[in-house]
Design an enzyme around this catalytic site. Structure first.
Site, PDB file in Angstrom:
ATOM      1  N   GLU A   1      15.626 -18.972  21.305  1.00  0.00           N
ATOM      2  CA  GLU A   1      16.151 -20.076  20.495  1.00  0.00           C
ATOM      3  C   GLU A   1      17.341 -20.725  21.194  1.00  0.00           C
ATOM      4  O   GLU A   1      18.441 -20.825  20.631  1.00  0.00           O
ATOM      5  CB  GLU A   1      16.456 -19.608  19.065  1.00  0.00           C
ATOM      6  CG  GLU A   1      15.194 -19.077  18.401  1.00  0.00           C
ATOM      7  CD  GLU A   1      15.263 -18.889  16.885  1.00  0.00           C
ATOM      8  OE1 GLU A   1      16.359 -18.863  16.317  1.00  0.00           O
ATOM      9  OE2 GLU A   1      14.176 -18.778  16.277  1.00  0.00           O
TER      10      GLU A   1
ATOM     11  N   GLU B   1       7.609 -15.847  17.435  1.00  0.00           N
ATOM     12  CA  GLU B   1       8.117 -15.487  16.099  1.00  0.00           C
ATOM     13  C   GLU B   1       7.377 -16.341  15.084  1.00  0.00           C
ATOM     14  O   GLU B   1       7.345 -17.568  15.219  1.00  0.00           O
ATOM     15  CB  GLU B   1       9.628 -15.755  15.971  1.00  0.00           C
ATOM     16  CG  GLU B   1      10.482 -14.768  16.736  1.00  0.00           C
ATOM     17  CD  GLU B   1      11.984 -14.978  16.543  1.00  0.00           C
ATOM     18  OE1 GLU B   1      12.407 -15.470  15.475  1.00  0.00           O
ATOM     19  OE2 GLU B   1      12.731 -14.656  17.485  1.00  0.00           O
TER      20      GLU B   1
HETATM   21  O1  AHR Z   1      13.630 -13.064  12.944  1.00  0.00           O
HETATM   22  C1  AHR Z   1      14.962 -13.277  12.584  1.00  0.00           C
HETATM   23  C2  AHR Z   1      15.665 -14.316  13.456  1.00  0.00           C
HETATM   24  O2  AHR Z   1      15.006 -15.536  13.272  1.00  0.00           O
HETATM   25  C3  AHR Z   1      15.611 -14.095  14.931  1.00  0.00           C
HETATM   26  O3  AHR Z   1      16.643 -13.325  15.421  1.00  0.00           O
HETATM   27  C4  AHR Z   1      15.747 -15.473  15.476  1.00  0.00           C
HETATM   28  O4  AHR Z   1      15.155 -15.615  16.745  1.00  0.00           O
HETATM   29  C5  AHR Z   1      15.163 -16.347  14.405  1.00  0.00           C
HETATM   30  O5  AHR Z   1      15.978 -17.414  14.091  1.00  0.00           O
END
Ligand code: AHR
Length: 494
Positions: free
Chosen positions: A175, A296
């Site tokens: 991110e 993710e």
């Molecule tokens: O999954 C939780 C958080 O969500 C992670 O650390 C981040 O990469 C995302 O914003």
């Protein structure tokens, strides 16, 4: 009555097993108190890791596990997590301000890589490209994977591991548009180049994942690729990793019909987003040498509904609705397997869209876990095409979803069909037919259903798949799909 036709032969698209991947970050209760309880715990463990979870992860053929973050990765010093456990430093966890938890570093490189070896998953390490340096990331790769005698590899041997760890997947930044550096796409592209070239000097075949955007931020993606391809000839990118969380579904447990549909509708936007991102990538990378991955994804509900009642950051309960979203998303990934090569559900334990929740020694297996169990035979299978004419349903004219979503694949002589009835209240009877082949014997059906907000807890395990054998009548398989259900059908053909 719906008719669905499964067509043979397969369409020559392989579903990459890594689509069924997971994510374990050092936040909240994911690792400490979740996967890891410590070797001195009364809870049965292997080198401190809960054996019940290990067993269940093996059972779903977990292909890949991402670690140590997430945002945590951008503040992690890998050197804190090696050597004698008693001497490891206690450090400030990036998430300290949210949940007060410090990092004990009891789970580090060796513990995590060996854990992956034991459960049969490939480790996917996320390197710190915000607070660390190119040299330190390269050093970590050398420490883990280099096969010649250097000071770092001798240190690895002294710490108990003579032969290199098999760690091919390396994420370079998490991110980076957000907590991982607040960078623009073009700035990150330049930075990425330095990390990637340095890592590849140590490990030529490493699968390097560049940080992608959040949601549908195509402008960030565009500026990353424009700069990546402008500044040097062949950018060393194996994959581009986007993130997508589904929100807007109201409370995790107490949601209404409208919120049920809104969450599923929002979750399915991922299909458009991956196609939009692939289209940008195709302009720079028409031969598709760079993969698109979603490292993710999952549902993000207001927190506090899990067993820790908010003590574990981001922990949420997991209902049948979460299972329906998981299966529907996996159906999208399967059907788009020419575009998506890896995906990691966030996160494996005591967190967002989890497979497990723990309450002391009690292990709660969530409805979403069973989706991964039921759909595991899609891994590395050949995609089949499906003909259907499913009605659209929803709460208004805009937010409409297909009542039935489905994917089908063939592997080792078996066909697996996964079909989700997304209706909040209506069942559906479906007649399945095959074209190009015929059913050979009985069909094993597994069905996960219940009330839309049904969930498992420390004193109840009510959401579990029911297995049945179904007979085929005259080439037609008739199946009743309850409202709010995930069903898989597995059968041989001839
Ligand atoms: O999954 C939780 C958080 O969500 C992670 O650390 C981040 O990469 C995302 O914003």
């Amino acid at each position: 009555m719906q008719k669905i036709v499964i067509k043979y032969p397969a369409v020559r698209k392989k579903i990459c097993d890594k689509i069924y991947g997971h994510f374990s970050e050092h936040i909240g209760g994911v690792v400490y108190g979740g996967l890891y309880v410590g070797a001195d715990s009364d809870i049965p463990n292997d080198n401190g890791f809960r054996t019940d979870i290990m067993e269940l992860l093996r059972k779903i053929d977990i292909p890949v596990l991402r670690w140590p973050g997430g945002c945590f990765a951008e503040h992690y010093n890998w050197r804190d997590g090696i050597g004698d456990k008693a001497n490891r430093p206690v450090t400030v966890n990036f998430w300290y301000a949210n949940d007060g938890k410090l990092e004990t570093n009891q789970v580090g490189t060796h513990e995590f890589a060996e854990y992956c070896e034991k459960i049969g998953a490939e480790p996917y390490f996320a390197a710190n490209c915000t607070e660390s340096t190119v040299l330190e990331v390269r050093n970590w790769v050398e420490y883990c994977t280099f096969d010649r005698q250097t000071t770092l590899t001798k240190l690895r041997a002294a710490n108990g591991r003579e032969k290199p760890f098999r760690i091919n997947f390396w994420g370079l930044g998490n991110e980076c548009w957000g907590d991982g550096g607040k960078m623009t796409g073009d700035y990150y592209a330049n930075l990425y180049k330095n990390y990637a070239e340095s890592v590849r000097r140590i490990k030529k075949d490493s699968y390097l994942v560049a940080c992608g955007p959040s949601d549908n931020d195509t402008a960030w993606t565009e500026s990353f690729f424009r700069q990546a391809f402008a500044s040097y000839q062949a950018p060393q990118i194996s994959a581009f990793g986007m993130h997508y969380y589904s929100i807007g579904g109201g409370d995790c447990l107490n949601f209404n019909e409208e919120e049920w549909y809104r969450l599923i509708f929002n979750s399915q936007k991922i299909e458009t987003y991956i196609l939009e991102h692939r289209a940008i990538m195709d302009r720079y990378d028409p031969d598709r040498k760079i993969d698109l991955v979603v490292d993710e994804w999952g549902n993000w509900h207001p927190v506090g509904s899990g067993p820790s009642k908010g003590a574990n950051l981001f922990e949420q309960q997991n209902t049948l609705r979460d299972a329906v979203v998981a299966a529907s998303t996996l159906n999208i990934f399967n059907n788009r397997c020419d575009v998506i090569k890896m995906a990691n559900l966030a996160q494996v334990c005591n967190n967002l869209h989890s497979l497990f929740l723990t309450a002391g020694e009690k292990l709660i297996v969530t409805p979403t876990y069973y989706v991964f169990e039921m759909m595991k035979y899609h891994q590395n299978a050949e995609l089949l095409s499906v003909e259907k004419d499913s009605a659209k349903i929803g709460i208004n004219d805009v937010e409409k979803i297909e009542k039935l979503n489905i994917s089908a694949s063939e592997r080792d002589g078996y066909t697996l069909v996964s079909v989700v009835n997304t209706s909040y209240r209506e069942s559906e009877t479906v007649e399945f037919e095959l074209s190009g082949k015929v059913f050979d014997g009985v069909v094993t059906e597994k069905c996960l259903t219940g009330k839309p907000n049904a969930y498992n807890d420390r004193d109840k395990a009510i959401v579990k798949p029911i297995e049945t054998s179904l007979n085929v009548d005259n080439g037609i398989l008739s199946v009743d799909l309850p409202a709010a259900s995930v069903t898989t059908l597995r059968f041989k053909t001839k």
